[in-house]
Design a protein around this motif. Sequence first.
Motif, PDB file in Angstrom:
ATOM      1  N   LYS A 200       0.831  -1.214   0.000  1.00 59.06           N
ATOM      2  CA  LYS A 200       0.000   0.000   0.000  1.00 59.06           C
ATOM      3  C   LYS A 200       0.867   1.267   0.000  1.00 59.06           C
ATOM      4  O   LYS A 200       0.602   2.220  -0.742  1.00 59.06           O
ATOM      5  N   LEU A 201       1.889   1.298   0.842  1.00 59.01           N
ATOM      6  CA  LEU A 201       2.780   2.451   0.878  1.00 59.01           C
ATOM      7  C   LEU A 201       3.572   2.593  -0.415  1.00 59.01           C
ATOM      8  O   LEU A 201       3.825   3.699  -0.887  1.00 59.01           O
ATOM      9  N   ALA A 202       3.977   1.475  -0.990  1.00 56.70           N
ATOM     10  CA  ALA A 202       4.728   1.522  -2.239  1.00 56.70           C
ATOM     11  C   ALA A 202       3.875   2.074  -3.369  1.00 56.70           C
ATOM     12  O   ALA A 202       4.384   2.774  -4.253  1.00 56.70           O
ATOM     13  N   LEU A 203       2.575   1.780  -3.339  1.00 58.85           N
ATOM     14  CA  LEU A 203       1.687   2.217  -4.407  1.00 58.85           C
ATOM     15  C   LEU A 203       1.334   3.703  -4.289  1.00 58.85           C
ATOM     16  O   LEU A 203       1.359   4.438  -5.272  1.00 58.85           O
ATOM     17  N   ASN A 204       1.010   4.174  -3.061  1.00 60.10           N
ATOM     18  CA  ASN A 204       0.541   5.543  -2.883  1.00 60.10           C
ATOM     19  C   ASN A 204       1.043   6.083  -1.540  1.00 60.10           C
ATOM     20  O   ASN A 204       0.272   6.252  -0.588  1.00 60.10           O
ATOM     21  N   PRO A 205       2.353   6.369  -1.429  1.00 57.35           N
ATOM     22  CA  PRO A 205       2.928   6.727  -0.129  1.00 57.35           C
ATOM     23  C   PRO A 205       2.366   8.002   0.480  1.00 57.35           C
ATOM     24  O   PRO A 205       2.231   8.107   1.696  1.00 57.35           O
ATOM     25  N   GLU A 206       2.024   8.999  -0.344  1.00 53.49           N
ATOM     26  CA  GLU A 206       1.551  10.270   0.192  1.00 53.49           C
ATOM     27  C   GLU A 206       0.242  10.115   0.956  1.00 53.49           C
ATOM     28  O   GLU A 206       0.045  10.731   2.010  1.00 53.49           O
ATOM     29  N   LEU A 207      -0.657   9.315   0.440  1.00 55.31           N
ATOM     30  CA  LEU A 207      -1.942   9.110   1.104  1.00 55.31           C
ATOM     31  C   LEU A 207      -1.852   8.058   2.196  1.00 55.31           C
ATOM     32  O   LEU A 207      -2.335   8.256   3.315  1.00 55.31           O
ATOM     33  N   VAL A 208      -1.220   6.939   1.900  1.00 53.60           N
ATOM     34  CA  VAL A 208      -1.228   5.805   2.823  1.00 53.60           C
ATOM     35  C   VAL A 208      -0.416   6.098   4.081  1.00 53.60           C
ATOM     36  O   VAL A 208      -0.794   5.672   5.180  1.00 53.60           O
TER      37      VAL A 208
ATOM     38  N   HIS B  54     -18.063  21.268  -0.299  1.00 54.44           N
ATOM     39  CA  HIS B  54     -16.617  21.110  -0.144  1.00 54.44           C
ATOM     40  C   HIS B  54     -16.062  22.073   0.897  1.00 54.44           C
ATOM     41  O   HIS B  54     -15.243  21.695   1.739  1.00 54.44           O
ATOM     42  N   ALA B  55     -16.488  23.335   0.856  1.00 55.08           N
ATOM     43  CA  ALA B  55     -15.975  24.325   1.807  1.00 55.08           C
ATOM     44  C   ALA B  55     -16.404  24.007   3.228  1.00 55.08           C
ATOM     45  O   ALA B  55     -15.619  24.135   4.179  1.00 55.08           O
ATOM     46  N   ARG B  56     -17.651  23.604   3.396  1.00 48.51           N
ATOM     47  CA  ARG B  56     -18.157  23.313   4.742  1.00 48.51           C
ATOM     48  C   ARG B  56     -17.440  22.140   5.376  1.00 48.51           C
ATOM     49  O   ARG B  56     -17.356  22.054   6.610  1.00 48.51           O
ATOM     50  N   HIS B  57     -16.941  21.225   4.553  1.00 46.58           N
ATOM     51  CA  HIS B  57     -16.179  20.089   5.078  1.00 46.58           C
ATOM     52  C   HIS B  57     -15.053  20.563   5.990  1.00 46.58           C
ATOM     53  O   HIS B  57     -14.753  19.921   7.004  1.00 46.58           O
ATOM     54  N   HIS B  58     -14.454  21.698   5.656  1.00 46.94           N
ATOM     55  CA  HIS B  58     -13.300  22.193   6.412  1.00 46.94           C
ATOM     56  C   HIS B  58     -13.664  23.354   7.340  1.00 46.94           C
ATOM     57  O   HIS B  58     -13.219  23.396   8.488  1.00 46.94           O
ATOM     58  N   TYR B  59     -14.470  24.262   6.869  1.00 47.39           N
ATOM     59  CA  TYR B  59     -14.665  25.519   7.593  1.00 47.39           C
ATOM     60  C   TYR B  59     -15.818  25.495   8.593  1.00 47.39           C
ATOM     61  O   TYR B  59     -15.934  26.425   9.400  1.00 47.39           O
ATOM     62  N   ASP B  60     -16.631  24.466   8.568  1.00 51.31           N
ATOM     63  CA  ASP B  60     -17.712  24.394   9.539  1.00 51.31           C
ATOM     64  C   ASP B  60     -17.316  23.642  10.803  1.00 51.31           C
ATOM     65  O   ASP B  60     -18.174  23.234  11.590  1.00 51.31           O
ATOM     66  N   LEU B  61     -16.025  23.471  11.004  1.00 56.31           N
ATOM     67  CA  LEU B  61     -15.552  22.918  12.270  1.00 56.31           C
ATOM     68  C   LEU B  61     -15.777  23.932  13.389  1.00 56.31           C
ATOM     69  O   LEU B  61     -16.030  25.107  13.149  1.00 56.31           O
ATOM     70  N   SER B  62     -15.653  23.465  14.608  1.00 56.31           N
ATOM     71  CA  SER B  62     -15.942  24.290  15.774  1.00 56.31           C
ATOM     72  C   SER B  62     -15.035  25.523  15.862  1.00 56.31           C
ATOM     73  O   SER B  62     -13.816  25.428  15.666  1.00 56.31           O
ATOM     74  N   GLU B  63     -15.641  26.679  16.155  1.00 59.32           N
ATOM     75  CA  GLU B  63     -14.858  27.883  16.424  1.00 59.32           C
ATOM     76  C   GLU B  63     -13.869  27.641  17.554  1.00 59.32           C
ATOM     77  O   GLU B  63     -12.719  28.105  17.510  1.00 59.32           O
ATOM     78  N   LYS B  64     -14.312  26.898  18.562  1.00 63.69           N
ATOM     79  CA  LYS B  64     -13.437  26.604  19.705  1.00 63.69           C
ATOM     80  C   LYS B  64     -12.178  25.869  19.246  1.00 63.69           C
ATOM     81  O   LYS B  64     -11.080  26.123  19.752  1.00 63.69           O
TER      82      LYS B  64
ATOM     83  N   GLY C 137      -2.529  17.022  -3.937  1.00 60.69           N
ATOM     84  CA  GLY C 137      -2.092  15.768  -3.341  1.00 60.69           C
ATOM     85  C   GLY C 137      -3.264  14.957  -2.804  1.00 60.69           C
ATOM     86  O   GLY C 137      -4.276  15.514  -2.381  1.00 60.69           O
ATOM     87  N   PRO C 138      -3.149  13.630  -2.811  1.00 62.74           N
ATOM     88  CA  PRO C 138      -4.298  12.775  -2.454  1.00 62.74           C
ATOM     89  C   PRO C 138      -4.763  12.939  -1.013  1.00 62.74           C
ATOM     90  O   PRO C 138      -5.968  12.850  -0.743  1.00 62.74           O
ATOM     91  N   PHE C 139      -3.865  13.179  -0.073  1.00 58.90           N
ATOM     92  CA  PHE C 139      -4.269  13.357   1.318  1.00 58.90           C
ATOM     93  C   PHE C 139      -5.059  14.649   1.489  1.00 58.90           C
ATOM     94  O   PHE C 139      -6.141  14.665   2.092  1.00 58.90           O
ATOM     95  N   ILE C 140      -4.528  15.753   0.954  1.00 57.17           N
ATOM     96  CA  ILE C 140      -5.216  17.041   1.059  1.00 57.17           C
ATOM     97  C   ILE C 140      -6.566  16.965   0.359  1.00 57.17           C
ATOM     98  O   ILE C 140      -7.587  17.452   0.862  1.00 57.17           O
ATOM     99  N   ARG C 141      -6.601  16.342  -0.798  1.00 57.76           N
ATOM    100  CA  ARG C 141      -7.833  16.256  -1.579  1.00 57.76           C
ATOM    101  C   ARG C 141      -8.903  15.431  -0.857  1.00 57.76           C
ATOM    102  O   ARG C 141     -10.090  15.788  -0.864  1.00 57.76           O
ATOM    103  N   LYS C 142      -8.514  14.352  -0.209  1.00 55.34           N
ATOM    104  CA  LYS C 142      -9.475  13.450   0.422  1.00 55.34           C
ATOM    105  C   LYS C 142      -9.937  13.940   1.785  1.00 55.34           C
ATOM    106  O   LYS C 142     -11.129  13.856   2.115  1.00 55.34           O
ATOM    107  N   TYR C 143      -9.007  14.473   2.589  1.00 59.16           N
ATOM    108  CA  TYR C 143      -9.331  14.740   3.984  1.00 59.16           C
ATOM    109  C   TYR C 143      -9.447  16.216   4.346  1.00 59.16           C
ATOM    110  O   TYR C 143     -10.113  16.560   5.328  1.00 59.16           O
TER     111      TYR C 143
END
Length: 416
Positions: free
Chosen positions: A50-58, A121-131, A289-295
């Motif tokens: 898995k790491l050999a195939l996609n190290p940035e995400l895995v 897409h925006a709410r996925h990141h920006y609607d987290l808690s103000e705290k 990058g796959p990690f930034i794009r997915k999470y």
Amino acid sequence: MRFLPRLLRKFIRNGHLRLYDADGELREFGSGVDGPVVTVRLHDKALDWKLALNPELVAAEAYMDGTLTFEDGSDVHGLVELFSVNRSGLASAGSQKLLRRVWRGLKRWQQANPLGVAARHARHHYDLSEKFYRLFLDEGLNYSCAYFRDPQTDTLEQAQAAKLMHVAAKLRLEPGMRVAEIGSGWGSLAIQLARLGAEVTAINVSPEQIRVARRRVKQAGVADRVTFFERDYRELTGRFDRVVSVGMMEHVGVNHFDGYFGKVHDLLEPNGFAMIHAIGRMSPPGTTGPFIRKYIFPGGYVPALSEVFASLERVGLWACDAEILRLHYYWTIRHWRQRFAANREAARAIYDERFCRMWEFYLSAVELGFLNGSNMVFQLLLSRERDAVPVIRDYIVDDERSLLAPSKPARRRRSG
């Protein structure tokens, strides 16, 4: 372990990786110089392929799930740094070349941000808690690149206040000017511009950010000069003396650059101008990058300057000024990462351990992307008319100094 060692031997040239595989066997890679020494233990045999195939995400997911752990004082920041200083070697590996060709082929699909989808897409990141965000941002909740006059002595609060003044000086506001802010965050820039006498119309697709911003402008005593709308940039209408957008273009997607800049064009009065602040890359067009794009930022993309200027040409906007901030975001995110680490237990109490590990990986990855990668920040002044922006850029420094010394009001001119 058959696959991962082949990849690691090819790309780790700087620094040193000590890797315990799932059977407990130690394998070592790298020269040991010009980079960190990191000790990692894998707890799942499947990570070999898995790491050999996609190290940035895995690698990120394995750390988040606890199947990749650290020993001998190593941590995730050291691992990301090791990847960072060997980035060119990883990109040249055969399996990674193929993977990047696939990503490039899917680029426009991955960055499709039509109405509705863009907000989700925006709410996925920006609607987290103000705290949560208050655990690592400055007091003004500025979640974009600060402006450091002295990175050794400036606090994060001082650098973010300097950024707001820098933007305001470029806008060359006069009392009563109508300003459209595309992507208003938690309201700090709108508050600053309103204090300088502007009438601000601010839009955002995050209801959580708007809720906080409305409270903050009321507390600042400028609620009569700032209006927030939960609205996509494509839905904003009217004409304005100034348009400003800080840290929002990264969410537009390459498919929509012409629509974004076309909207900026249409919102401007003939003698008005816009200030666009966004993350860019000094390298040719790429992918997210796959990690930034997915999470972290689904639908997001950091553009190459060639993509930005090509779009400006197509929509007919003058690029009147360009400033490149190269290390300022590195210094900014370093502050964020250090503050997050100091408040990690509080973050875990709000969310959970996996979430904290995800954010540790994210903050380290973006910080080192600005130190060792191709990322930077650009600020553009754009106009419909050739002379809407003063033709000598000294006004920026002059007005910035005047704003920092209110007893000496800035001279105002509409053009130069």
